[in-house]
Motif scaffolding. Structure first.
Motif, PDB file in Angstrom:
ATOM      1  N   VAL A 100      39.177 -28.335 -65.393  1.00  0.00           N
ATOM      2  CA  VAL A 100      39.994 -27.784 -65.699  1.00  0.00           C
ATOM      3  C   VAL A 100      40.478 -26.750 -64.749  1.00  0.00           C
ATOM      4  CG1 VAL A 100      41.857 -27.055 -67.292  1.00  0.00           C
ATOM      5  CG2 VAL A 100      40.826 -29.043 -68.229  1.00  0.00           C
ATOM      6  N   GLN A 101      39.423 -26.026 -64.711  1.00  0.00           N
ATOM      7  CA  GLN A 101      40.518 -24.402 -64.030  1.00  0.00           C
ATOM      8  C   GLN A 101      40.031 -24.357 -62.133  1.00  0.00           C
ATOM      9  OE1 GLN A 101      36.972 -21.505 -64.388  1.00  0.00           O
ATOM     10  NE2 GLN A 101      38.311 -20.035 -65.503  1.00  0.00           N
ATOM     11  N   GLN A 102      38.996 -25.317 -62.264  1.00  0.00           N
ATOM     12  CA  GLN A 102      39.227 -25.901 -60.206  1.00  0.00           C
ATOM     13  C   GLN A 102      40.279 -27.169 -60.465  1.00  0.00           C
ATOM     14  OE1 GLN A 102      35.291 -28.104 -60.414  1.00  0.00           O
ATOM     15  NE2 GLN A 102      33.921 -26.009 -60.815  1.00  0.00           N
ATOM     16  N   LEU A 103      39.671 -27.913 -61.278  1.00  0.00           N
ATOM     17  CA  LEU A 103      41.469 -28.658 -60.844  1.00  0.00           C
ATOM     18  C   LEU A 103      42.914 -27.824 -60.208  1.00  0.00           C
ATOM     19  CD1 LEU A 103      43.011 -31.515 -60.163  1.00  0.00           C
ATOM     20  CD2 LEU A 103      43.419 -31.757 -62.920  1.00  0.00           C
ATOM     21  N   ALA A 104      43.464 -26.755 -61.725  1.00  0.00           N
ATOM     22  CA  ALA A 104      44.263 -26.029 -61.258  1.00  0.00           C
ATOM     23  C   ALA A 104      44.402 -25.454 -60.028  1.00  0.00           C
ATOM     24  CB  ALA A 104      44.404 -25.368 -62.420  1.00  0.00           C
ATOM     25  N   VAL A 105      42.845 -25.013 -59.646  1.00  0.00           N
ATOM     26  CA  VAL A 105      43.311 -23.921 -58.705  1.00  0.00           C
ATOM     27  C   VAL A 105      43.634 -24.801 -57.065  1.00  0.00           C
ATOM     28  CG1 VAL A 105      41.391 -22.928 -57.160  1.00  0.00           C
ATOM     29  CG2 VAL A 105      40.912 -22.517 -59.538  1.00  0.00           C
ATOM     30  N   ARG A 106      42.341 -25.622 -57.141  1.00  0.00           N
ATOM     31  CA  ARG A 106      42.583 -26.962 -56.235  1.00  0.00           C
ATOM     32  C   ARG A 106      44.432 -27.483 -56.081  1.00  0.00           C
ATOM     33  NH1 ARG A 106      36.912 -30.406 -57.181  1.00  0.00           N
ATOM     34  NH2 ARG A 106      36.282 -29.306 -55.774  1.00  0.00           N
ATOM     35  N   GLN A 107      45.046 -27.349 -57.117  1.00  0.00           N
ATOM     36  CA  GLN A 107      46.449 -27.792 -56.960  1.00  0.00           C
ATOM     37  C   GLN A 107      47.584 -26.254 -57.165  1.00  0.00           C
ATOM     38  OE1 GLN A 107      46.761 -29.741 -60.865  1.00  0.00           O
ATOM     39  NE2 GLN A 107      45.825 -31.626 -60.185  1.00  0.00           N
ATOM     40  N   GLY A 108      46.848 -25.649 -56.917  1.00  0.00           N
ATOM     41  CA  GLY A 108      47.803 -23.920 -56.201  1.00  0.00           C
ATOM     42  C   GLY A 108      48.319 -23.737 -57.593  1.00  0.00           C
ATOM     43  N   ARG A 109      48.074 -23.606 -59.146  1.00  0.00           N
ATOM     44  CA  ARG A 109      48.513 -23.571 -60.042  1.00  0.00           C
ATOM     45  C   ARG A 109      48.085 -22.476 -60.875  1.00  0.00           C
ATOM     46  NH1 ARG A 109      48.344 -26.669 -64.301  1.00  0.00           N
ATOM     47  NH2 ARG A 109      46.565 -28.255 -62.944  1.00  0.00           N
ATOM     48  N   PHE A 110      46.950 -22.489 -60.377  1.00  0.00           N
ATOM     49  CA  PHE A 110      45.415 -20.830 -60.537  1.00  0.00           C
ATOM     50  C   PHE A 110      45.012 -20.323 -58.988  1.00  0.00           C
ATOM     51  CE2 PHE A 110      41.708 -18.823 -62.193  1.00  0.00           C
ATOM     52  CZ  PHE A 110      42.482 -18.383 -62.963  1.00  0.00           C
ATOM     53  N   ARG A 111      45.646 -19.134 -58.346  1.00  0.00           N
ATOM     54  CA  ARG A 111      45.322 -18.989 -57.281  1.00  0.00           C
ATOM     55  C   ARG A 111      44.167 -17.026 -57.721  1.00  0.00           C
ATOM     56  NH1 ARG A 111      48.087 -20.686 -53.856  1.00  0.00           N
ATOM     57  NH2 ARG A 111      50.079 -21.682 -53.943  1.00  0.00           N
ATOM     58  N   LYS A 112      43.972 -16.775 -59.476  1.00  0.00           N
ATOM     59  CA  LYS A 112      42.276 -15.845 -59.331  1.00  0.00           C
ATOM     60  C   LYS A 112      40.709 -16.342 -58.841  1.00  0.00           C
ATOM     61  CE  LYS A 112      44.395 -12.290 -62.491  1.00  0.00           C
ATOM     62  NZ  LYS A 112      44.597 -12.404 -63.884  1.00  0.00           N
ATOM     63  N   SER A 113      40.752 -15.648 -58.677  1.00  0.00           N
ATOM     64  CA  SER A 113      38.589 -16.242 -58.925  1.00  0.00           C
ATOM     65  C   SER A 113      38.637 -16.687 -59.505  1.00  0.00           C
ATOM     66  CB  SER A 113      38.154 -15.130 -57.962  1.00  0.00           C
ATOM     67  OG  SER A 113      37.984 -14.581 -59.161  1.00  0.00           O
TER      68      SER A 113
END
Length: 126
Positions: A100-113
């Motif tokens: 879920v965390q990786q998907l959020a990063v890929r979709q730009g909803r989560f920009r932190k490391s």
């Protein structure tokens, strides 16, 4: 197929029309065939082959291809296996959270490391 509570089936296993009682374990890559039974707390070891219609008794440890009885396990040995179902449920939750965390990063909803998922000490060799 009849499956009891809190059993463990490792990855790459083949289980076919068999019975697995409570706390039974079918280890990685093992094959258990039709009509076979693993009784409470019985274990078929990794890459083991269990033929049709045969029975592994309570607390028995069978290894090999074809599987042979190694010994009847002590209560202390059985306790070591009892954590398996809960452990795999926890690993599944961690895996899902990471996806879920990786998907959020890929979709730009989560920009932190990405935040590392903590592992219990016994998984890290501590």
């Amino acid at each position: 197929m009849i499956i009891g509570d809190d059993f463990t089936v490792g990855h790459a296993c083949i289980i076919y029309a068999c019975t697995l009682r409570d706390y039974a374990v079918v280890s990685m890559g093992a094959i258990i065939l039709d009509g076979a039974v693993i009784e409470e707390e019985g274990i078929l070891g990794a890459n083991g082959l269990w033929p049709p219609g045969k029975r592994i008794g309570p607390r028995e440890l069978w290894l090999g291809n074809p599987a042979r009885l190694v010994r009847v396990m002590t209560p202390d040995e059985v306790l070591q296996w009892m954590h398996n179902p809960d452990h795999y449920v926890e690993l599944g939750k961690r895996h899902r959270a990471a996806l879920v965390q990786q998907l959020a990063v890929r979709q730009g909803r989560f920009r932190k490391s990405l935040v590392p998922i903590p592992m219990p000490g016994w998984c890290n060799g501590a």
